[in-house]
Design a protein around this motif. Structure first.
Motif, PDB file in Angstrom:
ATOM      1  N   SER A 198      -5.350  25.860   4.981  1.00  0.00           N
ATOM      2  CA  SER A 198      -6.522  26.321   5.734  1.00  0.00           C
ATOM      3  C   SER A 198      -7.036  25.303   6.750  1.00  0.00           C
ATOM      4  CB  SER A 198      -7.652  26.673   4.762  1.00  0.00           C
ATOM      5  OG  SER A 198      -8.039  25.518   4.040  1.00  0.00           O
ATOM      6  N   CYS A 199      -6.334  24.185   6.916  1.00  0.00           N
ATOM      7  CA  CYS A 199      -6.797  23.123   7.820  1.00  0.00           C
ATOM      8  C   CYS A 199      -5.795  22.933   8.953  1.00  0.00           C
ATOM      9  CB  CYS A 199      -6.946  21.824   7.033  1.00  0.00           C
ATOM     10  SG  CYS A 199      -7.407  20.406   8.032  1.00  0.00           S
ATOM     11  N   ASN A 200      -6.288  22.906  10.163  1.00  0.00           N
ATOM     12  CA  ASN A 200      -5.380  22.710  11.289  1.00  0.00           C
ATOM     13  C   ASN A 200      -5.557  21.332  11.941  1.00  0.00           C
ATOM     14  OD1 ASN A 200      -7.760  24.128  11.664  1.00  0.00           O
ATOM     15  ND2 ASN A 200      -7.173  25.044  13.587  1.00  0.00           N
ATOM     16  N   LEU A 201      -5.947  20.338  11.162  1.00  0.00           N
ATOM     17  CA  LEU A 201      -6.126  18.982  11.685  1.00  0.00           C
ATOM     18  C   LEU A 201      -4.914  18.085  11.441  1.00  0.00           C
ATOM     19  CD1 LEU A 201      -9.796  18.251  10.582  1.00  0.00           C
ATOM     20  CD2 LEU A 201      -8.994  19.157  12.754  1.00  0.00           C
ATOM     21  N   ARG A 202      -3.960  18.558  10.661  1.00  0.00           N
ATOM     22  CA  ARG A 202      -2.834  17.714  10.256  1.00  0.00           C
ATOM     23  C   ARG A 202      -2.133  17.051  11.437  1.00  0.00           C
ATOM     24  NH1 ARG A 202       2.891  18.773   8.338  1.00  0.00           N
ATOM     25  NH2 ARG A 202       3.319  16.912   7.125  1.00  0.00           N
ATOM     26  N   GLY A 203      -1.830  17.797  12.470  1.00  0.00           N
ATOM     27  CA  GLY A 203      -1.135  17.242  13.632  1.00  0.00           C
ATOM     28  C   GLY A 203      -1.913  16.122  14.289  1.00  0.00           C
ATOM     29  N   ASN A 204      -3.216  16.273  14.366  1.00  0.00           N
ATOM     30  CA  ASN A 204      -4.047  15.222  14.970  1.00  0.00           C
ATOM     31  C   ASN A 204      -4.132  13.998  14.065  1.00  0.00           C
ATOM     32  OD1 ASN A 204      -4.680  16.477  17.444  1.00  0.00           O
ATOM     33  ND2 ASN A 204      -6.077  17.838  16.372  1.00  0.00           N
ATOM     34  N   GLU A 222       0.799  -1.235   0.000  1.00  0.00           N
ATOM     35  CA  GLU A 222       0.000   0.000   0.000  1.00  0.00           C
ATOM     36  C   GLU A 222       0.829   1.282   0.000  1.00  0.00           C
ATOM     37  OE1 GLU A 222      -3.427   0.017   0.159  1.00  0.00           O
ATOM     38  OE2 GLU A 222      -3.804  -2.085   0.639  1.00  0.00           O
ATOM     39  N   GLY A 223       2.076   1.190   0.473  1.00  0.00           N
ATOM     40  CA  GLY A 223       2.866   2.398   0.682  1.00  0.00           C
ATOM     41  C   GLY A 223       2.787   2.790   2.149  1.00  0.00           C
ATOM     42  N   PRO A 224       3.220   3.999   2.470  1.00  0.00           N
ATOM     43  CA  PRO A 224       3.257   4.414   3.877  1.00  0.00           C
ATOM     44  C   PRO A 224       1.886   4.301   4.551  1.00  0.00           C
ATOM     45  CG  PRO A 224       4.286   6.060   2.467  1.00  0.00           C
ATOM     46  CD  PRO A 224       3.649   5.047   1.566  1.00  0.00           C
ATOM     47  N   ILE A 225       1.899   3.877   5.809  1.00  0.00           N
ATOM     48  CA  ILE A 225       0.654   3.754   6.570  1.00  0.00           C
ATOM     49  C   ILE A 225       0.274   5.135   7.080  1.00  0.00           C
ATOM     50  CG2 ILE A 225      -0.417   2.763   8.636  1.00  0.00           C
ATOM     51  CD1 ILE A 225       1.463   0.328   8.186  1.00  0.00           C
ATOM     52  N   ALA A 226      -0.826   5.641   6.589  1.00  0.00           N
ATOM     53  CA  ALA A 226      -1.297   6.960   6.989  1.00  0.00           C
ATOM     54  C   ALA A 226      -2.807   7.029   6.802  1.00  0.00           C
ATOM     55  CB  ALA A 226      -0.629   8.045   6.162  1.00  0.00           C
ATOM     56  N   MET A 227      -3.452   7.765   7.676  1.00  0.00           N
ATOM     57  CA  MET A 227      -4.901   7.892   7.615  1.00  0.00           C
ATOM     58  C   MET A 227      -5.339   8.902   6.550  1.00  0.00           C
ATOM     59  SD  MET A 227      -5.715   5.666   9.792  1.00  0.00           S
ATOM     60  CE  MET A 227      -7.452   5.936   9.974  1.00  0.00           C
ATOM     61  N   THR A 228      -4.542   9.918   6.329  1.00  0.00           N
ATOM     62  CA  THR A 228      -4.843  10.949   5.340  1.00  0.00           C
ATOM     63  C   THR A 228      -3.567  11.281   4.573  1.00  0.00           C
ATOM     64  OG1 THR A 228      -4.336  12.741   6.872  1.00  0.00           O
ATOM     65  CG2 THR A 228      -6.636  11.995   6.801  1.00  0.00           C
ATOM     66  N   GLU A 229      -3.721  11.960   3.430  1.00  0.00           N
ATOM     67  CA  GLU A 229      -2.552  12.361   2.648  1.00  0.00           C
ATOM     68  C   GLU A 229      -1.630  13.270   3.439  1.00  0.00           C
ATOM     69  OE1 GLU A 229      -4.002  14.095  -0.976  1.00  0.00           O
ATOM     70  OE2 GLU A 229      -4.057  12.161  -1.979  1.00  0.00           O
ATOM     71  N   CYS A 230      -2.223  14.182   4.206  1.00  0.00           N
ATOM     72  CA  CYS A 230      -1.389  15.133   4.946  1.00  0.00           C
ATOM     73  C   CYS A 230      -0.637  14.466   6.088  1.00  0.00           C
ATOM     74  CB  CYS A 230      -2.223  16.308   5.464  1.00  0.00           C
ATOM     75  SG  CYS A 230      -3.377  15.889   6.784  1.00  0.00           S
ATOM     76  N   SER A 231      -1.003  13.255   6.429  1.00  0.00           N
ATOM     77  CA  SER A 231      -0.296  12.521   7.480  1.00  0.00           C
ATOM     78  C   SER A 231       1.062  12.042   7.000  1.00  0.00           C
ATOM     79  CB  SER A 231      -1.095  11.301   7.929  1.00  0.00           C
ATOM     80  OG  SER A 231      -2.341  11.665   8.436  1.00  0.00           O
ATOM     81  N   VAL A 232       1.230  11.914   5.687  1.00  0.00           N
ATOM     82  CA  VAL A 232       2.451  11.360   5.122  1.00  0.00           C
ATOM     83  C   VAL A 232       3.545  12.426   5.039  1.00  0.00           C
ATOM     84  CG1 VAL A 232       3.464  10.195   3.132  1.00  0.00           C
ATOM     85  CG2 VAL A 232       1.133   9.679   3.796  1.00  0.00           C
ATOM     86  N   GLU A 233       3.253  13.487   4.326  1.00  0.00           N
ATOM     87  CA  GLU A 233       4.232  14.563   4.192  1.00  0.00           C
ATOM     88  C   GLU A 233       3.526  15.844   3.792  1.00  0.00           C
ATOM     89  OE1 GLU A 233       6.411  14.510   0.054  1.00  0.00           O
ATOM     90  OE2 GLU A 233       6.389  12.486   0.884  1.00  0.00           O
ATOM     91  N   PRO A 234       4.122  16.975   4.122  1.00  0.00           N
ATOM     92  CA  PRO A 234       3.496  18.252   3.780  1.00  0.00           C
ATOM     93  C   PRO A 234       3.429  18.446   2.268  1.00  0.00           C
ATOM     94  CG  PRO A 234       5.532  18.593   5.052  1.00  0.00           C
ATOM     95  CD  PRO A 234       5.349  17.131   4.857  1.00  0.00           C
ATOM     96  N   ILE A 263      -2.935  10.094  14.972  1.00  0.00           N
ATOM     97  CA  ILE A 263      -3.750   8.899  14.735  1.00  0.00           C
ATOM     98  C   ILE A 263      -2.989   7.932  13.829  1.00  0.00           C
ATOM     99  CG2 ILE A 263      -5.871   8.037  13.664  1.00  0.00           C
ATOM    100  CD1 ILE A 263      -7.170  10.744  14.606  1.00  0.00           C
ATOM    101  N   SER A 264      -2.361   8.437  12.787  1.00  0.00           N
ATOM    102  CA  SER A 264      -1.598   7.588  11.862  1.00  0.00           C
ATOM    103  C   SER A 264      -0.468   6.867  12.588  1.00  0.00           C
ATOM    104  CB  SER A 264      -1.036   8.420  10.710  1.00  0.00           C
ATOM    105  OG  SER A 264      -2.082   8.887   9.899  1.00  0.00           O
ATOM    106  N   VAL A 265       0.220   7.561  13.471  1.00  0.00           N
ATOM    107  CA  VAL A 265       1.312   6.950  14.246  1.00  0.00           C
ATOM    108  C   VAL A 265       0.760   5.844  15.144  1.00  0.00           C
ATOM    109  CG1 VAL A 265       2.981   7.381  16.102  1.00  0.00           C
ATOM    110  CG2 VAL A 265       2.877   8.911  14.127  1.00  0.00           C
TER     111      VAL A 265
END
Length: 148
Positions: free
Chosen positions: A103-109, A83-95, A113-115
């Motif tokens: 405009s979204c401040n959810l990336r850190g959260n 699948e590639g890197p395990i991440a819940m969203t695209e922004c979880s992988v890399e900026p 979750i991805s970790v």
């Protein structure tokens, strides 16, 4: 619902089968054992070999063999190979992968979750996957909200 792909499911099945007796198996024999088509097994095995999880050997007595023992390979490694890197969203992988990033401040959260998910998958080895479950697990019950 979050799900792994069928190819990833097949990859885990094939890796468990390869680690059972630590034997070399052809793609055809492996496909028969896990009940998938030989071309599908070949595709998955090529990806697993590319990730260094299996070695391939050519010739009449060739086939595939795992590079490490079942207790040394995590489910996370197999998932990442397909699948590639395990991440819940695209922004979880890399900026820079998500157009809403500025405009979204959810990336850190989402990264937190991805970790957590990755660590949980890293904690389960193929040896544990091949062993019978100690006791049946209760299904995870998550409340779903319905809007009218």
């Amino acid at each position: 619902m979050l799900r792994i792909s069928k190819l990833t499911d097949y990859a885990i099945l094939m890796m468990v089968e390869l680690t059972r007796e630590n034997e070399m198996l052809s793609a055809h024999v492996l496909a028969e054992r896990v009940h998938v088509e030989t071309p599908t097994a070949g595709k998955v095995l090529k990806q697993l070999a590319g990730a260094g999880l299996v070695e391939s050997f050519r010739g009449a007595n060739g086939g595939y063999r795992v590079t490490r023992g079942a207790d040394e390979i995590s489910v996370a490694e197999v998932i990442a190979a397909i699948e590639g890197p395990i991440a819940m969203t695209e922004c979880s992988v890399e900026p820079g992968l998500c157009h809403q990033e500025s405009s979204c401040n959810l990336r850190g959260n989402w990264q937190r979750i991805s970790v957590a998910v990755a660590r949980a998958l890293e904690a389960v080895t193929l040896a544990e996957m091949s062993a019978p479950a100690q006791r049946p697990q209760e299904p995870l019950r998550i409340m779903t909200l319905h809007t009218a």
